[in-house]
Design a protein around this motif. Structure first.
Motif, PDB file in Angstrom:
ATOM      1  N   UNK A   1       8.634  81.568  48.335  1.00  0.00           N
ATOM      2  CA  UNK A   1       7.749  81.580  49.502  1.00  0.00           C
ATOM      3  C   UNK A   1       7.376  80.153  49.911  1.00  0.00           C
ATOM      4  N   UNK A   2       7.071  79.304  48.935  1.00  0.00           N
ATOM      5  CA  UNK A   2       6.730  77.925  49.292  1.00  0.00           C
ATOM      6  C   UNK A   2       7.975  77.188  49.784  1.00  0.00           C
ATOM      7  N   UNK A   3       9.130  77.532  49.250  1.00  0.00           N
ATOM      8  CA  UNK A   3      10.369  76.939  49.760  1.00  0.00           C
ATOM      9  C   UNK A   3      10.563  77.320  51.224  1.00  0.00           C
ATOM     10  N   UNK A   4      10.280  78.586  51.548  1.00  0.00           N
ATOM     11  CA  UNK A   4      10.384  79.044  52.931  1.00  0.00           C
ATOM     12  C   UNK A   4       9.392  78.259  53.804  1.00  0.00           C
ATOM     13  N   UNK A   5       8.154  78.102  53.320  1.00  0.00           N
ATOM     14  CA  UNK A   5       7.124  77.396  54.084  1.00  0.00           C
ATOM     15  C   UNK A   5       7.543  75.946  54.325  1.00  0.00           C
ATOM     16  N   UNK A   6       8.063  75.286  53.291  1.00  0.00           N
ATOM     17  CA  UNK A   6       8.501  73.899  53.442  1.00  0.00           C
ATOM     18  C   UNK A   6       9.621  73.821  54.485  1.00  0.00           C
ATOM     19  N   UNK A   7      10.609  74.699  54.360  1.00  0.00           N
ATOM     20  CA  UNK A   7      11.724  74.680  55.309  1.00  0.00           C
ATOM     21  C   UNK A   7      11.269  74.972  56.737  1.00  0.00           C
TER      22      UNK A   7
ATOM     23  N   UNK B   1      14.795  70.682  49.840  1.00  0.00           N
ATOM     24  CA  UNK B   1      13.645  71.549  49.562  1.00  0.00           C
ATOM     25  C   UNK B   1      13.357  71.606  48.062  1.00  0.00           C
ATOM     26  N   UNK B   2      14.406  71.629  47.258  1.00  0.00           N
ATOM     27  CA  UNK B   2      14.216  71.640  45.797  1.00  0.00           C
ATOM     28  C   UNK B   2      13.547  70.353  45.341  1.00  0.00           C
ATOM     29  N   UNK B   3      13.941  69.229  45.931  1.00  0.00           N
ATOM     30  CA  UNK B   3      13.316  67.945  45.589  1.00  0.00           C
ATOM     31  C   UNK B   3      11.854  67.941  46.017  1.00  0.00           C
ATOM     32  N   UNK B   4      11.590  68.420  47.245  1.00  0.00           N
ATOM     33  CA  UNK B   4      10.209  68.497  47.734  1.00  0.00           C
ATOM     34  C   UNK B   4       9.359  69.337  46.782  1.00  0.00           C
ATOM     35  N   UNK B   5       9.887  70.476  46.371  1.00  0.00           N
ATOM     36  CA  UNK B   5       9.146  71.360  45.467  1.00  0.00           C
ATOM     37  C   UNK B   5       8.897  70.691  44.125  1.00  0.00           C
TER      38      UNK B   5
ATOM     39  N   UNK C   1      20.874  64.352  47.515  1.00  0.00           N
ATOM     40  CA  UNK C   1      22.319  64.094  47.524  1.00  0.00           C
ATOM     41  C   UNK C   1      22.801  63.598  46.164  1.00  0.00           C
ATOM     42  N   UNK C   2      22.049  62.704  45.548  1.00  0.00           N
ATOM     43  CA  UNK C   2      22.495  62.152  44.267  1.00  0.00           C
ATOM     44  C   UNK C   2      22.440  63.174  43.137  1.00  0.00           C
ATOM     45  N   UNK C   3      21.540  64.157  43.245  1.00  0.00           N
ATOM     46  CA  UNK C   3      21.421  65.179  42.197  1.00  0.00           C
ATOM     47  C   UNK C   3      22.138  66.487  42.562  1.00  0.00           C
ATOM     48  N   UNK C   4      22.760  66.499  43.742  1.00  0.00           N
ATOM     49  CA  UNK C   4      23.498  67.674  44.225  1.00  0.00           C
ATOM     50  C   UNK C   4      22.620  68.925  44.292  1.00  0.00           C
TER      51      UNK C   4
END
Length: 189
Positions: free
Chosen positions: A19-25, A163-167, A156-159
């Motif tokens: 849900x927070x991933x959705x909100x961020x996106x 959104x995953x980085x933001x989280x 990009x460097x961690x593939x």
């Protein structure tokens, strides 16, 4: 189940990470616009990114306080962003005032040395707290705050996705905050 426009509020209140991933996106452009409008050119890119992360952290932590439909959520998150940006602005103004006050102190011969010492202490404190994070989060924080990489460059460097980085950044900030606060309490006892 995945968060959608229809169910993200319910899932956010239940603390579902998707849900927070959705909100961020979905709401990142609005949050960025509000933060940039309030802070203007006075802040660095890192300060802006930190404020934006703080907004999403506040949304996560206070999601149970939101009452309304999906249409009202945009107004709510924009208000959260506005107040977080105002808080950031005030903190930066206080910091500038303190720094100017330190420059005016005649009994300190080299204010740059004092500032450098304080910055070094803060950096060491942060590094100690970061050492307690898992390896991936430690790498992300190192890239973000010591190598000055953007969230997209880190992704990009961690593939992984941005959104995953933001989280991971906002969860890591929360964890670091708790670690540092607990160390301060131990030092004060």
């Amino acid at each position: 189940m995945k968060s959608t426009e229809r169910n993200f509020i319910r899932r956010l209140k239940r603390k579902k990470e998707d849900a927070i991933e959705y909100v961020v996106d979905a709401y990142l452009p609005f949050v960025k616009a509000v933060v940039y409008k309030v802070l203007g050119s006075l802040q660095t890119e890192a300060d802006m990114d930190e404020c934006i992360s703080d907004v999403f952290l506040a949304v996560w932590e206070n999601s149970d306080q939101f009452e309304g439909e999906a249409a009202d959520f945009k107004k709510w998150i924009c208000m959260v962003a506005k107040y977080k940006a105002i808080d950031q602005y005030r903190r930066m103004e206080k910091r500038k005032t303190r720094e100017q006050g330190m420059d005016d102190m005649s009994f300190i011969s080299d204010s740059n040395a004092v500032g450098d010492l304080l910055a070094k202490e803060e950096q060491e404190e942060l590094l100690v707290a970061m050492s307690k994070l898992n390896e991936v989060d430690r790498d992300i924080f190192t890239m973000k705050y010591f190598l000055d990489m953007s969230n997209s460059e880190i992704a990009d460097s961690l593939c992984v996705t941005k959104a995953a980085i933001d989280n991971r950044l906002y969860r890591g900030k929360k964890q670091l905050s708790l670690l540092i606060k607990s160390e301060w309490k131990e030092e004060c006892i």
